[in-house]
Design a protein around this motif. Structure first.
Motif, PDB file in Angstrom:
ATOM      1  N   ALA A  79      38.410  26.535  37.656  1.00  0.00           N
ATOM      2  CA  ALA A  79      37.939  27.812  37.112  1.00  0.00           C
ATOM      3  C   ALA A  79      38.275  27.860  35.631  1.00  0.00           C
ATOM      4  N   TYR A  80      37.433  28.553  34.872  1.00  0.00           N
ATOM      5  CA  TYR A  80      37.552  28.576  33.410  1.00  0.00           C
ATOM      6  C   TYR A  80      37.418  30.008  32.917  1.00  0.00           C
ATOM      7  N   VAL A  81      38.380  30.440  32.105  1.00  0.00           N
ATOM      8  CA  VAL A  81      38.316  31.756  31.472  1.00  0.00           C
ATOM      9  C   VAL A  81      38.193  31.525  29.972  1.00  0.00           C
ATOM     10  N   PRO A  82      36.990  31.709  29.421  1.00  0.00           N
ATOM     11  CA  PRO A  82      36.789  31.421  27.998  1.00  0.00           C
ATOM     12  C   PRO A  82      37.441  32.465  27.102  1.00  0.00           C
ATOM     13  N   GLN A  83      37.481  32.139  25.844  1.00  0.00           N
ATOM     14  CA  GLN A  83      38.027  33.035  24.835  1.00  0.00           C
ATOM     15  C   GLN A  83      37.124  34.260  24.689  1.00  0.00           C
ATOM     16  N   GLY A  84      37.709  35.426  24.472  1.00  0.00           N
ATOM     17  CA  GLY A  84      36.916  36.590  24.110  1.00  0.00           C
ATOM     18  C   GLY A  84      36.740  37.669  25.158  1.00  0.00           C
ATOM     19  N   GLN A  85      37.554  37.691  26.216  1.00  0.00           N
ATOM     20  CA  GLN A  85      37.525  38.767  27.218  1.00  0.00           C
ATOM     21  C   GLN A  85      36.107  39.024  27.743  1.00  0.00           C
ATOM     22  N   MET A  94      34.621  46.946  39.230  1.00  0.00           N
ATOM     23  CA  MET A  94      34.466  46.466  40.597  1.00  0.00           C
ATOM     24  C   MET A  94      33.211  45.624  40.754  1.00  0.00           C
ATOM     25  N   GLU A  95      32.121  46.026  40.121  1.00  0.00           N
ATOM     26  CA  GLU A  95      30.883  45.251  40.222  1.00  0.00           C
ATOM     27  C   GLU A  95      31.049  43.870  39.609  1.00  0.00           C
ATOM     28  N   ASN A  96      31.835  43.764  38.534  1.00  0.00           N
ATOM     29  CA  ASN A  96      32.129  42.465  37.952  1.00  0.00           C
ATOM     30  C   ASN A  96      32.835  41.561  38.955  1.00  0.00           C
ATOM     31  N   LEU A  97      33.775  42.121  39.675  1.00  0.00           N
ATOM     32  CA  LEU A  97      34.489  41.349  40.693  1.00  0.00           C
ATOM     33  C   LEU A  97      33.565  40.994  41.854  1.00  0.00           C
ATOM     34  N   GLN A  98      32.721  41.963  42.236  1.00  0.00           N
ATOM     35  CA  GLN A  98      31.853  41.772  43.386  1.00  0.00           C
ATOM     36  C   GLN A  98      30.810  40.685  43.138  1.00  0.00           C
ATOM     37  N   VAL A  99      30.312  40.588  41.923  1.00  0.00           N
ATOM     38  CA  VAL A  99      29.323  39.559  41.593  1.00  0.00           C
ATOM     39  C   VAL A  99      29.871  38.173  41.899  1.00  0.00           C
ATOM     40  N   VAL A 100      31.108  37.933  41.493  1.00  0.00           N
ATOM     41  CA  VAL A 100      31.724  36.628  41.744  1.00  0.00           C
ATOM     42  C   VAL A 100      32.024  36.462  43.228  1.00  0.00           C
ATOM     43  N   ALA A 101      32.539  37.520  43.848  1.00  0.00           N
ATOM     44  CA  ALA A 101      32.897  37.443  45.267  1.00  0.00           C
ATOM     45  C   ALA A 101      31.681  37.143  46.133  1.00  0.00           C
ATOM     46  N   ASP A 102      30.547  37.742  45.823  1.00  0.00           N
ATOM     47  CA  ASP A 102      29.338  37.531  46.623  1.00  0.00           C
ATOM     48  C   ASP A 102      28.909  36.064  46.593  1.00  0.00           C
ATOM     49  N   ARG A 145      38.433  37.711  37.913  1.00  0.00           N
ATOM     50  CA  ARG A 145      37.171  37.147  38.389  1.00  0.00           C
ATOM     51  C   ARG A 145      37.318  35.660  38.674  1.00  0.00           C
ATOM     52  N   ALA A 146      38.015  34.949  37.799  1.00  0.00           N
ATOM     53  CA  ALA A 146      38.226  33.522  38.018  1.00  0.00           C
ATOM     54  C   ALA A 146      39.047  33.268  39.276  1.00  0.00           C
ATOM     55  N   LEU A 147      40.023  34.115  39.538  1.00  0.00           N
ATOM     56  CA  LEU A 147      40.894  33.917  40.694  1.00  0.00           C
ATOM     57  C   LEU A 147      40.146  34.102  42.014  1.00  0.00           C
ATOM     58  N   ILE A 148      39.067  34.865  41.998  1.00  0.00           N
ATOM     59  CA  ILE A 148      38.292  35.082  43.220  1.00  0.00           C
ATOM     60  C   ILE A 148      37.668  33.779  43.721  1.00  0.00           C
ATOM     61  N   THR A 149      37.486  32.811  42.839  1.00  0.00           N
ATOM     62  CA  THR A 149      36.943  31.513  43.265  1.00  0.00           C
ATOM     63  C   THR A 149      38.007  30.629  43.916  1.00  0.00           C
ATOM     64  N   ALA A 150      39.241  31.139  44.025  1.00  0.00           N
ATOM     65  CA  ALA A 150      40.364  30.399  44.640  1.00  0.00           C
ATOM     66  C   ALA A 150      40.563  29.038  43.980  1.00  0.00           C
ATOM     67  N   PRO A 151      40.764  29.009  42.667  1.00  0.00           N
ATOM     68  CA  PRO A 151      40.897  27.722  41.978  1.00  0.00           C
ATOM     69  C   PRO A 151      42.228  27.035  42.261  1.00  0.00           C
ATOM     70  N   LYS A 152      42.187  25.715  42.198  1.00  0.00           N
ATOM     71  CA  LYS A 152      43.413  24.933  42.191  1.00  0.00           C
ATOM     72  C   LYS A 152      43.801  24.572  40.760  1.00  0.00           C
ATOM     73  N   MET A 153      42.797  24.562  39.878  1.00  0.00           N
ATOM     74  CA  MET A 153      42.998  24.249  38.465  1.00  0.00           C
ATOM     75  C   MET A 153      42.357  25.365  37.632  1.00  0.00           C
ATOM     76  N   LEU A 154      43.171  26.069  36.841  1.00  0.00           N
ATOM     77  CA  LEU A 154      42.696  27.191  36.046  1.00  0.00           C
ATOM     78  C   LEU A 154      42.813  26.846  34.572  1.00  0.00           C
ATOM     79  N   LEU A 155      41.692  26.943  33.847  1.00  0.00           N
ATOM     80  CA  LEU A 155      41.660  26.659  32.419  1.00  0.00           C
ATOM     81  C   LEU A 155      41.549  27.983  31.664  1.00  0.00           C
ATOM     82  N   LEU A 156      42.506  28.245  30.789  1.00  0.00           N
ATOM     83  CA  LEU A 156      42.573  29.504  30.052  1.00  0.00           C
ATOM     84  C   LEU A 156      42.502  29.235  28.558  1.00  0.00           C
TER      85      LEU A 156
END
Length: 233
Positions: A79-85, A94-102, A145-156
């Motif tokens: 999972a990747y969390v790019p710069q810039g929020q 919640m809809e932001n979270l739901q989009v990834v969860a779906d 949002r990235a954590l919802i993908t259940a990553p083993k490797m998180l890039l921040l």
């Protein structure tokens, strides 16, 4: 866990990474430091597949993923969390979270509560449009949002840049908690003190190459001294 070997990559005709090699091990934090323009963000984008290397290989969990799409790399645990929020500004929190969860199916929908447990402050703004959140709240949302993908490797990439100090401390603590819980993290961070305090390993990037590495067994003071010397070169 994640290995970039002899990566050459950039934008158009401009090469940014010049044969860069780096390895992030299991269950720890690899902090990447360097001056602006050194190639840190390009390194992360090449690792996640947003930039296609002109040569070299990217290996994840022992599998060559160099030609895989970013989506397939996410399915393999990255999972990747790019710069810039970044967020979908017109949607609610919640809809932001739901989009990834779906996109993750039934398992993903069950992970929303787990992500919110990491950032309980978001529970107070779930109905608020993401574009109206503070910078700190948007960054917490991006990581959740990235954590919802259940990553083993998180890039921040610069997760605390431009964030109010009170929220910076919360984000830093969450990053360290995730590592203690067994997640592997690659952290690009300008805050040298935190980056080195959190790191189990660190690497300094300069002009598209790794020029210095170190281990977390060194004291933070020793690490900061070595990093400053390397950055001054």
């Amino acid at each position: 866990m994640l290995e970039l070997s002899n990566i050459r990559a950039g934008y158009g005709r401009t090469e940014v990474l010049h044969g860069l090699s780096i390895t992030a091990e299991d269950s720890g934090i690899l902090s990447i430091l360097g001056h602006n323009g050194a190639g840190k963000s390009t390194l992360l984008r090449a690792a996640v597949g947003l930039i296609k290397p002109t040569s070299g290989t990217v290996t994840l969990h022992g599998h060559d993923v160099t030609t895989m799409s970013p989506h397939d790399r996410v399915r393999r645990g990255m999972a990747y969390v790019p710069q810039g929020q970044q967020s979908f500004t017109q949607l609610s929190c919640m809809e932001n979270l739901q989009v990834v969860a779906d996109l993750q199916g039934k398992a993903g929908r069950g992970r929303i509560d787990e992500a919110l447990d990491r950032f309980p402050a978001l529970t107070q703004v779930l109905d608020r449009q993401a574009g109206l959140l503070s910078g700190g709240q948007r960054q917490q949302l991006a990581i959740a949002r990235a954590l919802i993908t259940a990553p083993k490797m998180l890039l921040l990439d610069e997760p605390t840049e431009g964030i109010q100090p009170s929220v910076v401390a919360e984000i830093q603590q969450t990053i360290m908690d995730l590592a203690r819980d067994g997640m592997s993290i690659v952290l690009v961070e300008q805050n040298m003190g935190f980056a080195l305090e959190a790191a189990t390993e660190y690497a300094i990037v300069s002009r598209g190459q790794v020029v210095e590495t170190g281990a977390g067994i060194e004291s933070t003071a020793e690490k900061q001294s070595k990093v400053r010397e390397s950055l001054a070169l």
